[in-house]
Scaffold this active site. Sequence first.
Site, mmCIF file in Angstrom:
data_model
loop_
_atom_site.group_PDB
_atom_site.id
_atom_site.type_symbol
_atom_site.label_atom_id
_atom_site.label_comp_id
_atom_site.label_asym_id
_atom_site.label_seq_id
_atom_site.Cartn_x
_atom_site.Cartn_y
_atom_site.Cartn_z
ATOM 1 N N LYS A 154 9.944 24.871 25.047
ATOM 2 C CA LYS A 154 8.991 25.976 25.272
ATOM 3 C C LYS A 154 9.573 27.275 24.730
ATOM 4 O O LYS A 154 8.871 28.080 24.127
ATOM 5 C CB LYS A 154 8.708 26.131 26.773
ATOM 6 N N TYR B 203 8.462 19.805 20.175
ATOM 7 C CA TYR B 203 7.642 19.965 21.386
ATOM 8 C C TYR B 203 6.932 18.639 21.616
ATOM 9 O O TYR B 203 7.410 17.594 21.164
ATOM 10 C CB TYR B 203 6.706 21.160 21.129
ATOM 11 N N GLU C 221 7.813 25.906 35.064
ATOM 12 C CA GLU C 221 7.319 24.824 34.218
ATOM 13 C C GLU C 221 7.634 23.464 34.820
ATOM 14 O O GLU C 221 8.771 23.201 35.239
ATOM 15 C CB GLU C 221 8.012 24.937 32.837
ATOM 16 N N ASP C 222 6.633 22.626 34.839
ATOM 17 C CA ASP C 222 6.801 21.210 35.171
ATOM 18 C C ASP C 222 7.512 20.949 36.508
ATOM 19 O O ASP C 222 8.405 20.107 36.607
ATOM 20 C CB ASP C 222 7.487 20.474 34.008
ATOM 21 N N ARG D 290 8.398 16.959 37.353
ATOM 22 C CA ARG D 290 7.178 16.401 36.733
ATOM 23 C C ARG D 290 7.207 16.811 35.265
ATOM 24 O O ARG D 290 6.609 17.787 34.888
ATOM 25 C CB ARG D 290 5.928 16.922 37.448
ATOM 26 N N ASN E 242 -0.028 14.834 28.508
ATOM 27 C CA ASN E 242 1.050 14.717 27.526
ATOM 28 C C ASN E 242 2.097 13.736 28.021
ATOM 29 O O ASN E 242 2.211 13.530 29.219
ATOM 30 C CB ASN E 242 1.717 16.090 27.329
ATOM 31 N N ASP F 103 3.137 28.152 34.107
ATOM 32 C CA ASP F 103 2.492 27.754 32.856
ATOM 33 C C ASP F 103 1.517 26.595 33.048
ATOM 34 O O ASP F 103 0.468 26.540 32.409
ATOM 35 C CB ASP F 103 3.597 27.365 31.864
ATOM 36 N N ASP F 104 1.844 25.660 33.925
ATOM 37 C CA ASP F 104 0.996 24.469 34.084
ATOM 38 C C ASP F 104 -0.308 24.801 34.796
ATOM 39 O O ASP F 104 -1.355 24.244 34.472
ATOM 40 C CB ASP F 104 1.764 23.374 34.833
HETATM 41 N N1 LIG Z 1 -2.453 20.156 27.638
HETATM 42 C C1 LIG Z 1 -1.697 20.973 28.303
HETATM 43 O O1 LIG Z 1 -1.435 22.118 27.902
HETATM 44 C C2 LIG Z 1 -1.106 20.533 29.605
HETATM 45 C C3 LIG Z 1 -1.132 19.231 29.975
HETATM 46 N N2 LIG Z 1 -0.582 18.849 31.176
HETATM 47 C C4 LIG Z 1 -0.552 17.432 31.455
HETATM 48 O O2 LIG Z 1 -1.367 17.143 32.557
HETATM 49 C C5 LIG Z 1 -0.848 16.043 33.269
HETATM 50 C C6 LIG Z 1 -0.831 16.385 34.736
HETATM 51 O O3 LIG Z 1 -0.023 17.488 34.997
HETATM 52 P P1 LIG Z 1 -0.016 18.161 36.450
HETATM 53 O O4 LIG Z 1 -1.379 18.467 36.885
HETATM 54 O O5 LIG Z 1 0.944 19.266 36.436
HETATM 55 O O6 LIG Z 1 0.575 16.971 37.304
HETATM 56 P P2 LIG Z 1 0.369 16.687 38.829
HETATM 57 O O7 LIG Z 1 1.360 15.665 39.192
HETATM 58 O O8 LIG Z 1 0.340 17.968 39.572
HETATM 59 O O9 LIG Z 1 -1.109 16.060 38.902
HETATM 60 C C7 LIG Z 1 -1.452 14.809 38.436
HETATM 61 C C8 LIG Z 1 -2.820 14.453 38.991
HETATM 62 O O10 LIG Z 1 -3.229 13.228 38.437
HETATM 63 C C9 LIG Z 1 -3.551 12.328 39.481
HETATM 64 N N3 LIG Z 1 -3.202 10.964 39.122
HETATM 65 C C10 LIG Z 1 -1.992 10.474 38.776
HETATM 66 N N4 LIG Z 1 -2.081 9.137 38.555
HETATM 67 C C11 LIG Z 1 -3.366 8.802 38.777
HETATM 68 C C12 LIG Z 1 -4.080 7.572 38.781
HETATM 69 N N5 LIG Z 1 -3.479 6.418 38.493
HETATM 70 N N6 LIG Z 1 -5.388 7.593 39.073
HETATM 71 C C13 LIG Z 1 -6.005 8.746 39.378
HETATM 72 N N7 LIG Z 1 -5.391 9.942 39.410
HETATM 73 C C14 LIG Z 1 -4.081 9.963 39.120
HETATM 74 C C15 LIG Z 1 -2.725 12.786 40.684
HETATM 75 O O11 LIG Z 1 -3.334 12.315 41.877
HETATM 76 P P3 LIG Z 1 -2.730 12.648 43.337
HETATM 77 O O12 LIG Z 1 -3.049 14.093 43.544
HETATM 78 O O13 LIG Z 1 -3.494 11.761 44.242
HETATM 79 O O14 LIG Z 1 -1.287 12.375 43.275
HETATM 80 C C16 LIG Z 1 -2.802 14.293 40.512
HETATM 81 O O15 LIG Z 1 -3.968 14.803 41.073
HETATM 82 C C17 LIG Z 1 0.526 15.757 32.654
HETATM 83 O O16 LIG Z 1 0.429 14.663 31.803
HETATM 84 C C18 LIG Z 1 0.838 16.982 31.845
HETATM 85 O O17 LIG Z 1 1.586 16.680 30.696
HETATM 86 C C19 LIG Z 1 -0.064 19.749 32.048
HETATM 87 C C20 LIG Z 1 -0.012 21.066 31.733
HETATM 88 C C21 LIG Z 1 -0.484 21.542 30.445
HETATM 89 C C1 LIG Z 2 2.076 21.215 27.962
HETATM 90 C C2 LIG Z 2 2.626 21.217 29.289
HETATM 91 O O1 LIG Z 2 3.002 22.252 29.802
HETATM 92 C C3 LIG Z 2 2.715 19.978 30.019
HETATM 93 O O2 LIG Z 2 2.268 18.943 29.532
HETATM 94 O O3 LIG Z 2 3.241 20.021 31.132
HETATM 95 MG MG LIG Z 3 4.192 21.914 31.499
#
Ligand SMILES: NC(=O)C1=CN([C@@H]2O[C@H](COP(=O)(O)OP(=O)(O)OC[C@H]3O[C@@H](n4cnc5c(N)ncnc54)[C@H](OP(=O)(O)O)[C@@H]3O)[C@@H](O)[C@H]2O)C=CC1
Ligand SMILES: CC(=O)C(=O)O
Ligand SMILES: [Mg+2]
Length: 570
Positions: free
Chosen positions: A160, A89, A231-232, A142, A396, A252-253
């Site tokens: 997963k 993972y 997912e993603d 993503r 991540n 999940d996200d």
């Molecule tokens: N710990 C966990 O269990 C989980 C962790 N994650 C992690 O969270 C992260 C985001 O996932 P997710 O929300 O789905 O992705 P999205 O693409 O939906 O969102 C990313 C966000 O980050 C912002 N962003 C990206 N680059 C920059 C930058 N340079 N400066 C400022 N803001 C920035 C984007 O801005 P804008 O809206 O303007 O594009 C957007 O709002 C990933 O790395 C994922 O691995 C996700 C799910 C679970």
């Molecule tokens: C953990 C997870 O779901 C993610 O990073 O997208």
């Molecule tokens: Mg995910």
Amino acid sequence: MTAAHPPPATGDYDTSHSTAVRRYNHTYGLVPPAVESLETQEARCLKQIARREKPIDKYLYLSGLRNTNVHLFYRLVTRHLKDMAPLIYTPTVGEACLEWSNNYVQPEGMYISYADRGHIASVVQNWPEPNVQITVVTDGSRILGLGDLGINGMGIPVGKLALYVACSGIRPEATLPLTLDLGTGNKEYREDPLYMGSRRDKVTAEEEAEFLDELMVALTEKWPGIVIQFEDFKNPFPALERYQGKYTCFNDDIQGTGAVILGGIVSAVRQSGTAVKDQRAVFFGAGSAGVGVAKQIVEYFMREGLTEDEARKCFWLVDTKGLVTNDRGDKLAEHKVYFSRDDNEGKQYKTLEEVVDHVQPTILMGLSTMGGAFTPDMLTKMAKWNDRPIIFPLSNPSSKSECTFEDAIKYTNGKCLFASGSPFDDLEYNGKILTPGQGNNMYVFPGIGLGTILSQATTITQTMIYASATSLSHSLLPNETSQGWLYPEIGRIRDVSVVVAMGVIRAAQKAGVDREQSIKGMGDEELEKWVRAKMYDPMEETERVEKEVKTFGMSNGVNGTAKAGRGSHL
Ligand SMILES: NC(=O)C1=CN([C@@H]2O[C@H](COP(=O)(O)OP(=O)(O)OC[C@H]3O[C@@H](n4cnc5c(N)ncnc54)[C@H](OP(=O)(O)O)[C@@H]3O)[C@@H](O)[C@H]2O)C=CC1
Ligand SMILES: CC(=O)C(=O)O
Ligand SMILES: [Mg+2]
């Protein structure tokens, strides 16, 4: 003519099987003669893993093992989850995805292309397993914080679902890793001769919606009751809205991450010594995970006595354009509007640094994909403003984490309450060993899936998601709580998944979406026993098959045509 018999399945090549089982399964002579104990098998696997230096090579070895001896793979993973989770993972799965087409050996799951629209149902028919109970589906757009990886994202559904099997005891053959080949915006991949997806640009949002509509029908017609985990996806909000009341599905996200972080925040807020009403949370990242997490915490703050407006105002979301405000001048994506600020008095805060200085937050949350975004300066200030600052760099894989555990501890003088999305090692600070929390949805999605399957819920309600979070927060043992941990020991995740699944079942019953009649009147103790008895346990697989052969072998003869090895489904 000899009687036809089904070809051996991967579990049939297990060297723990007795001669009788091998004869029965027609694998006698197809594996080395020694009948091995689980300990011997495990020792060999650990030796092979240890001699590979790079995590990706260990990942590839483990993939090979899963594909050739599935029960042994799960024995190894369940018994050594703390060491194996980072290999199957995050973070290693990120590297595996980046190199998916280069390292390709076998399919690992199902791929459905945009060109298949109109006959998705017939493609789904090709999946050989009759009793799929859960699928994880991605369009690869993503993948973790690594961007659009197209069909190379298959590593995520595979990883997963491996956790579903290991952590919540769904049978391996009841899982379907599913990757949608809807084109990719990744030009490098499109031009790479070894890339194994369509070489077209990503389809439009409307085209994707139409495709998903057909997919949902195809999946549920073939496997009624199937749990579908999204997912993603780059923009998963429309699908969640369209399907959540109609199908047994969740994202999940948005929802899993929301629940897992809520589970940790409850303890963190308690330990921070700052009242809920005085919490100020800066979220770096306003995407699916950021908004999903913030919304879950709003619900918690409201249950703690705040009005919705008071709760909502505790959040400042930051995206690529800076602080999300009403008067920023751009058209906000719909999912950001709820948290958009109207109290910035015309001033726009363009960077995270400016927002942090403006808000002086108690909570700093990272879901931005921007590795290292929480600078030493910000961390130092967090410790200046708060006795116990809450620092959650959740992106991540590890390379995208907004800060390391080491930096968080160093710059807050060991004061922070910390959780990261990908694992960090323990570290020694002032003569004490500190253990970082892992705020990863892996603590809840296995229990959400298990609870949904077992209760035969028709939909996954918000109350079921919320219950997964509260159950997680209650699953810590006294020795974990007394050390200030925000999440339980990862090695206990099967027990945690039982607690989460039970919370989800109870919430399904309360919401009236459950269909499993036999558990309706059960007390907690009886329910727990029932849940545990339903879970696949790879440690018991050899014995189970042995018994099955003894029972059926008698009636079918030693080389009988029936097949041992497939367990009864949950
Ligand atoms: N710990 C966990 O269990 C989980 C962790 N994650 C992690 O969270 C992260 C985001 O996932 P997710 O929300 O789905 O992705 P999205 O693409 O939906 O969102 C990313 C966000 O980050 C912002 N962003 C990206 N680059 C920059 C930058 N340079 N400066 C400022 N803001 C920035 C984007 O801005 P804008 O809206 O303007 O594009 C957007 O709002 C990933 O790395 C994922 O691995 C996700 C799910 C679970
Ligand atoms: C953990 C997870 O779901 C993610 O990073 O997208
Ligand atoms: Mg995910």
